[in-house]
Scaffold this motif. Structure first.
Motif, PDB file in Angstrom:
ATOM      1  N   VAL A   1      76.086  64.983  60.491  1.00  0.00           N
ATOM      2  CA  VAL A   1      77.290  65.748  60.823  1.00  0.00           C
ATOM      3  C   VAL A   1      76.933  67.215  61.048  1.00  0.00           C
ATOM      4  CG1 VAL A   1      79.475  66.613  59.909  1.00  0.00           C
ATOM      5  CG2 VAL A   1      78.874  64.199  59.651  1.00  0.00           C
ATOM      6  N   LEU A   2      76.154  67.787  60.138  1.00  0.00           N
ATOM      7  CA  LEU A   2      75.790  69.197  60.261  1.00  0.00           C
ATOM      8  C   LEU A   2      74.893  69.440  61.467  1.00  0.00           C
ATOM      9  CD1 LEU A   2      75.131  70.000  56.493  1.00  0.00           C
ATOM     10  CD2 LEU A   2      77.114  70.667  57.873  1.00  0.00           C
ATOM     11  N   ALA A   3      73.953  68.512  61.705  1.00  0.00           N
ATOM     12  CA  ALA A   3      73.060  68.668  62.853  1.00  0.00           C
ATOM     13  C   ALA A   3      73.839  68.605  64.159  1.00  0.00           C
ATOM     14  CB  ALA A   3      71.972  67.592  62.822  1.00  0.00           C
ATOM     15  N   SER A   4      74.811  67.694  64.227  1.00  0.00           N
ATOM     16  CA  SER A   4      75.619  67.569  65.441  1.00  0.00           C
ATOM     17  C   SER A   4      76.442  68.836  65.677  1.00  0.00           C
ATOM     18  CB  SER A   4      76.548  66.355  65.342  1.00  0.00           C
ATOM     19  OG  SER A   4      75.798  65.157  65.291  1.00  0.00           O
ATOM     20  N   LEU A   5      76.980  69.393  64.598  1.00  0.00           N
ATOM     21  CA  LEU A   5      77.754  70.617  64.744  1.00  0.00           C
ATOM     22  C   LEU A   5      76.856  71.772  65.183  1.00  0.00           C
ATOM     23  CD1 LEU A   5      80.360  72.258  64.390  1.00  0.00           C
ATOM     24  CD2 LEU A   5      79.609  72.716  62.038  1.00  0.00           C
ATOM     25  N   ASP A   6      75.694  71.899  64.538  1.00  0.00           N
ATOM     26  CA  ASP A   6      74.768  72.969  64.903  1.00  0.00           C
ATOM     27  C   ASP A   6      74.372  72.860  66.374  1.00  0.00           C
ATOM     28  OD1 ASP A   6      74.859  73.947  62.351  1.00  0.00           O
ATOM     29  OD2 ASP A   6      72.977  73.010  61.700  1.00  0.00           O
ATOM     30  N   GLU A   7      74.131  71.638  66.812  1.00  0.00           N
ATOM     31  CA  GLU A   7      73.737  71.432  68.196  1.00  0.00           C
ATOM     32  C   GLU A   7      74.874  71.797  69.154  1.00  0.00           C
ATOM     33  OE1 GLU A   7      71.125  68.005  69.922  1.00  0.00           O
ATOM     34  OE2 GLU A   7      73.199  67.338  69.903  1.00  0.00           O
ATOM     35  N   ALA A   8      76.097  71.411  68.799  1.00  0.00           N
ATOM     36  CA  ALA A   8      77.233  71.718  69.658  1.00  0.00           C
ATOM     37  C   ALA A   8      77.458  73.224  69.767  1.00  0.00           C
ATOM     38  CB  ALA A   8      78.487  71.036  69.117  1.00  0.00           C
ATOM     39  N   LEU A   9      77.391  73.929  68.623  1.00  0.00           N
ATOM     40  CA  LEU A   9      77.595  75.377  68.638  1.00  0.00           C
ATOM     41  C   LEU A   9      76.479  76.079  69.397  1.00  0.00           C
ATOM     42  CD1 LEU A   9      78.791  75.939  64.959  1.00  0.00           C
ATOM     43  CD2 LEU A   9      80.182  75.899  67.046  1.00  0.00           C
ATOM     44  N   GLU A  10      75.247  75.580  69.210  1.00  0.00           N
ATOM     45  CA  GLU A  10      74.125  76.188  69.912  1.00  0.00           C
ATOM     46  C   GLU A  10      74.239  75.988  71.418  1.00  0.00           C
ATOM     47  OE1 GLU A  10      69.245  75.996  70.011  1.00  0.00           O
ATOM     48  OE2 GLU A  10      70.403  74.611  68.784  1.00  0.00           O
TER      49      GLU A  10
ATOM     50  N   GLY B   1      67.795  79.640  72.303  1.00  0.00           N
ATOM     51  CA  GLY B   1      67.762  78.208  72.041  1.00  0.00           C
ATOM     52  C   GLY B   1      66.800  77.878  70.915  1.00  0.00           C
ATOM     53  N   LEU B   2      66.918  76.661  70.420  1.00  0.00           N
ATOM     54  CA  LEU B   2      66.079  76.182  69.325  1.00  0.00           C
ATOM     55  C   LEU B   2      65.615  74.768  69.638  1.00  0.00           C
ATOM     56  CD1 LEU B   2      64.949  76.247  66.382  1.00  0.00           C
ATOM     57  CD2 LEU B   2      67.199  75.400  65.643  1.00  0.00           C
ATOM     58  N   VAL B   3      64.326  74.533  69.485  1.00  0.00           N
ATOM     59  CA  VAL B   3      63.757  73.195  69.638  1.00  0.00           C
ATOM     60  C   VAL B   3      62.929  72.904  68.395  1.00  0.00           C
ATOM     61  CG1 VAL B   3      62.371  71.640  71.062  1.00  0.00           C
ATOM     62  CG2 VAL B   3      63.588  73.539  72.127  1.00  0.00           C
ATOM     63  N   ARG B   4      63.270  71.829  67.697  1.00  0.00           N
ATOM     64  CA  ARG B   4      62.545  71.445  66.481  1.00  0.00           C
ATOM     65  C   ARG B   4      61.644  70.260  66.819  1.00  0.00           C
ATOM     66  NH1 ARG B   4      67.926  70.522  63.195  1.00  0.00           N
ATOM     67  NH2 ARG B   4      68.235  69.412  65.162  1.00  0.00           N
ATOM     68  N   VAL B   5      60.346  70.482  66.699  1.00  0.00           N
ATOM     69  CA  VAL B   5      59.338  69.508  67.133  1.00  0.00           C
ATOM     70  C   VAL B   5      58.522  69.067  65.922  1.00  0.00           C
ATOM     71  CG1 VAL B   5      57.346  69.114  68.655  1.00  0.00           C
ATOM     72  CG2 VAL B   5      59.219  70.604  69.398  1.00  0.00           C
ATOM     73  N   ALA B   6      58.157  67.779  65.880  1.00  0.00           N
ATOM     74  CA  ALA B   6      57.317  67.260  64.799  1.00  0.00           C
ATOM     75  C   ALA B   6      56.301  66.298  65.387  1.00  0.00           C
ATOM     76  CB  ALA B   6      58.156  66.556  63.739  1.00  0.00           C
ATOM     77  N   ALA B   7      55.105  66.301  64.812  1.00  0.00           N
ATOM     78  CA  ALA B   7      54.037  65.410  65.287  1.00  0.00           C
ATOM     79  C   ALA B   7      53.038  65.197  64.154  1.00  0.00           C
ATOM     80  CB  ALA B   7      53.322  66.004  66.504  1.00  0.00           C
TER      81      ALA B   7
ATOM     82  N   SER C   1      67.154  66.179  61.781  1.00  0.00           N
ATOM     83  CA  SER C   1      66.491  67.443  61.458  1.00  0.00           C
ATOM     84  C   SER C   1      65.335  67.762  62.402  1.00  0.00           C
ATOM     85  CB  SER C   1      65.994  67.418  60.007  1.00  0.00           C
ATOM     86  OG  SER C   1      65.071  66.365  59.798  1.00  0.00           O
ATOM     87  N   THR C   2      64.982  66.844  63.294  1.00  0.00           N
ATOM     88  CA  THR C   2      63.987  67.072  64.345  1.00  0.00           C
ATOM     89  C   THR C   2      64.592  66.665  65.676  1.00  0.00           C
ATOM     90  OG1 THR C   2      61.978  66.910  63.012  1.00  0.00           O
ATOM     91  CG2 THR C   2      61.797  66.211  65.292  1.00  0.00           C
ATOM     92  N   ASP C   3      64.320  67.465  66.710  1.00  0.00           N
ATOM     93  CA  ASP C   3      64.844  67.174  68.045  1.00  0.00           C
ATOM     94  C   ASP C   3      63.894  66.293  68.856  1.00  0.00           C
ATOM     95  OD1 ASP C   3      67.196  68.890  67.832  1.00  0.00           O
ATOM     96  OD2 ASP C   3      65.760  70.548  67.861  1.00  0.00           O
ATOM     97  N   ILE C   4      62.604  66.620  68.808  1.00  0.00           N
ATOM     98  CA  ILE C   4      61.603  65.899  69.595  1.00  0.00           C
ATOM     99  C   ILE C   4      60.408  65.598  68.707  1.00  0.00           C
ATOM    100  CG2 ILE C   4      59.962  66.082  71.500  1.00  0.00           C
ATOM    101  CD1 ILE C   4      62.013  67.556  73.093  1.00  0.00           C
TER     102      ILE C   4
ATOM    103  N   SER D   1      73.025  63.951  74.114  1.00  0.00           N
ATOM    104  CA  SER D   1      73.206  64.749  72.903  1.00  0.00           C
ATOM    105  C   SER D   1      72.236  65.924  72.820  1.00  0.00           C
ATOM    106  CB  SER D   1      73.032  63.869  71.658  1.00  0.00           C
ATOM    107  OG  SER D   1      71.694  63.407  71.566  1.00  0.00           O
ATOM    108  N   LEU D   2      71.483  66.193  73.892  1.00  0.00           N
ATOM    109  CA  LEU D   2      70.470  67.238  73.833  1.00  0.00           C
ATOM    110  C   LEU D   2      71.051  68.596  74.206  1.00  0.00           C
ATOM    111  CD1 LEU D   2      67.383  65.518  75.513  1.00  0.00           C
ATOM    112  CD2 LEU D   2      68.052  65.535  73.102  1.00  0.00           C
ATOM    113  N   SER D   3      70.617  69.639  73.505  1.00  0.00           N
ATOM    114  CA  SER D   3      70.967  70.999  73.877  1.00  0.00           C
ATOM    115  C   SER D   3      70.167  71.389  75.122  1.00  0.00           C
ATOM    116  CB  SER D   3      70.640  71.959  72.733  1.00  0.00           C
ATOM    117  OG  SER D   3      69.233  72.111  72.614  1.00  0.00           O
ATOM    118  N   PRO D   4      70.578  72.450  75.837  1.00  0.00           N
ATOM    119  CA  PRO D   4      69.801  72.878  77.010  1.00  0.00           C
ATOM    120  C   PRO D   4      68.346  73.183  76.691  1.00  0.00           C
ATOM    121  CG  PRO D   4      71.947  73.916  77.018  1.00  0.00           C
ATOM    122  CD  PRO D   4      71.840  73.198  75.698  1.00  0.00           C
ATOM    123  N   ALA D   5      68.088  73.800  75.541  1.00  0.00           N
ATOM    124  CA  ALA D   5      66.706  74.139  75.195  1.00  0.00           C
ATOM    125  C   ALA D   5      65.886  72.880  74.942  1.00  0.00           C
ATOM    126  CB  ALA D   5      66.676  75.048  73.971  1.00  0.00           C
ATOM    127  N   VAL D   6      66.445  71.912  74.210  1.00  0.00           N
ATOM    128  CA  VAL D   6      65.729  70.673  73.924  1.00  0.00           C
ATOM    129  C   VAL D   6      65.481  69.895  75.216  1.00  0.00           C
ATOM    130  CG1 VAL D   6      65.833  68.452  72.735  1.00  0.00           C
ATOM    131  CG2 VAL D   6      66.567  70.538  71.564  1.00  0.00           C
TER     132      VAL D   6
END
Length: 313
Positions: A75-84, A95-101, A144-147, A278-283
Motif C-alpha cells: 500500500v505504501l509503495a503504491s502510494l509513494d509511486e503514485a505521488l512520485e 525520479g527514484l529507481v530502486r535496483v537490486a541484484a 521495496s525494489t523496482d527493478i 505500474s511503473l513510474s517514468p523514472a523506472v
C-alpha cells in the motif's frame, strides 16, 4: 473499518518493524515515542487485533502482524509511486529507481549500467542494493525494489515481468597449480571428479540441465557468495563455475579462468520489473535504457561500453 486506517499509522507500523524499536522508529519519523505508540495503538484498535508483540527489550510482529506486513508495504509503495509519478517531469529531471541484484552482477555489469544511465539522467536517483537473489525476488514482491537482476527462470510471480537481457558463457576458475589450468579450455567431463564449489542458485535446472548427466560433477560444495567460493578455491583443490563476466573477480584472487566446453553453456541473465502499467517514468526509463543497451554487453562485462551508444543517440 479499513477506511479508518490512515497512511500515517501504516508508516508508523512499518517503521517499528524496520527499526525493531519504538524509540528508533520515533526518531526516524521525527515523532515523540508517545506519539508513535499512539499511532500503533490506533491502528491495532482499528483492525481489532494485536499486530506487535512488545517486551521490555524488544518488539516483533505477531503472527497476524507478520502476515499484514507485506500488504502494508505494498500500500505504501503504491502510494509513494503514485505521488512520485505526479511530480516527475517527462524530461526525467527527478525520479527514484530502486535496483537490486546478487553479487556477481553487482561486481560486474550493474555499476557500469547505473553510471551510464546517470550520465544521461543525472537527476534520477538510482539506489542500488547488492543482496542474495532470494532477497531480490522478495523485494520485488513486497514493492521495496523496482527493478531486479538475476538468473533467468527464478521468478514465477505473474505480477512481475521477466526480460532476458543477455546470455553469458560459463567459464571455470582453477588454482594455478591445477593441471587443467595449463590448457586453453576445460571440458565438463574434466570436472567430473573435482569438487565444484558452487554459489549459483538453481544450478541443477539452470546449468546442469544443459550438460549430459554422465559429465555432472560428483561433488558439490555449496556456498552463498561468489567471493566465498573463490576464496575457498585459493586454499583447496576444486573448481568454481562462473559466467565469463566474472573474469576480473577471478583474476583478483590469483586464479586461472578458462572457457567451459563440450558443451558450451550460457548463463542467462534476466531483468525483473513490475508490470509496465505500474511503473513510474523514472523506472520505465531505466528499464528501457537497460533493454536498449543490454545487446551491446560483451561476455566480459568490463569491456562493454553502453555509454558510447547512448551519447550517439
Amino acid at each position: 473499518m479499513a477506511m479508518d486506517v490512515t497512511l500515517r499509522q501504516l508508516r508508523a507500523y512499518v517503521a517499528v518493524l524496520e527499526a525493531a524499536s519504538f524509540s528508533e522508529a520515533a526518531k526516524a519519523m521525527h515523532l515523540s515515542q508517545a506519539a508513535l505508540s499512539g499511532l500503533i495503538k490506533e491502528l491495532e484498535n482499528r483492525v481489532g487485533v494485536r499486530l506487535l508483540e512488545r517486551s521490555t527489550r524488544s518488539v516483533a510482529p505477531s503472527v497476524v502482524g507478520e502476515a499484514f506486513e507485506p500488504m502494508a508495504r505494498r500500500v505504501l509503495a503504491s502510494l509513494d509511486e503514485a505521488l512520485e509519478s505526479l511530480t516527475n517531469l517527462k524530461e526525467l529531471r527527478r525520479g527514484l529507481v530502486r535496483v537490486a541484484a546478487p553479487e556477481t552482477l553487482s561486481c560486474t555489469l550493474l555499476p557500469e549500467l547505473i553510471a551510464n544511465y546517470n550520465g544521461l539522467h543525472p537527476g534520477v536517483d538510482v539506489r542500488f542494493d547488492d543482496v542474495p537473489i532470494q532477497q531480490v525476488l522478495a523485494r520485488l514482491q513486497n514493492g521495496s525494489t523496482d527493478i531486479g537482476f538475476g538468473p533467468a527462470g527464478v521468478m514465477a510471480d505473474p505480477s512481475v515481468e521477466t526480460h532476458l537481457i543477455c546470455a553469458d558463457p560459463l567459464w571455470v576458475a582453477l588454482r594455478p597449480d591445477d593441471p587443467l589450468a595449463r590448457g586453453r579450455s576445460v571440458r565438463w567431463k574434466d570436472l567430473r571428479d573435482r569438487p565444484v564449489i558452487n554459489y549459483m542458485p538453481n544450478i541443477a535446472s539452470n546449468v546442469l540441465s544443459q550438460v549430459p548427466p554422465r559429465h555432472h560433477p560428483r561433488e558439490m560444495v555449496p556456498v552463498h557468495r561468489v567471493n566465498t567460493a573463490l576464496s575457498m578455491l585459493r586454499v583447496r583443490q576444486g573448481a568454481v563455475i562462473c559466467p565469463s563476466m566474472a573474469a576480473s573477480l577471478v583474476s583478483g584472487f590469483g586464479l586461472e579462468f578458462l572457457p567451459l566446453t563440450q558443451p558450451a553453456v550460457k548463463w542467462k541473465i534476466a531483468m525483473f520489473a513490475r508490470r509496465r502499467t505500474s511503473l513510474s517514468p523514472a523506472v520505465a526509463s531505466f528499464l528501457n535504457f537497460t533493454l536498449d543497451f543490454a545487446p551491446n554487453w560483451t561476455t566480459t562485462g568490463a569491456e562493454s561500453r553502453p555509454a558510447e551508444r547512448g551519447k550517439r543517440a
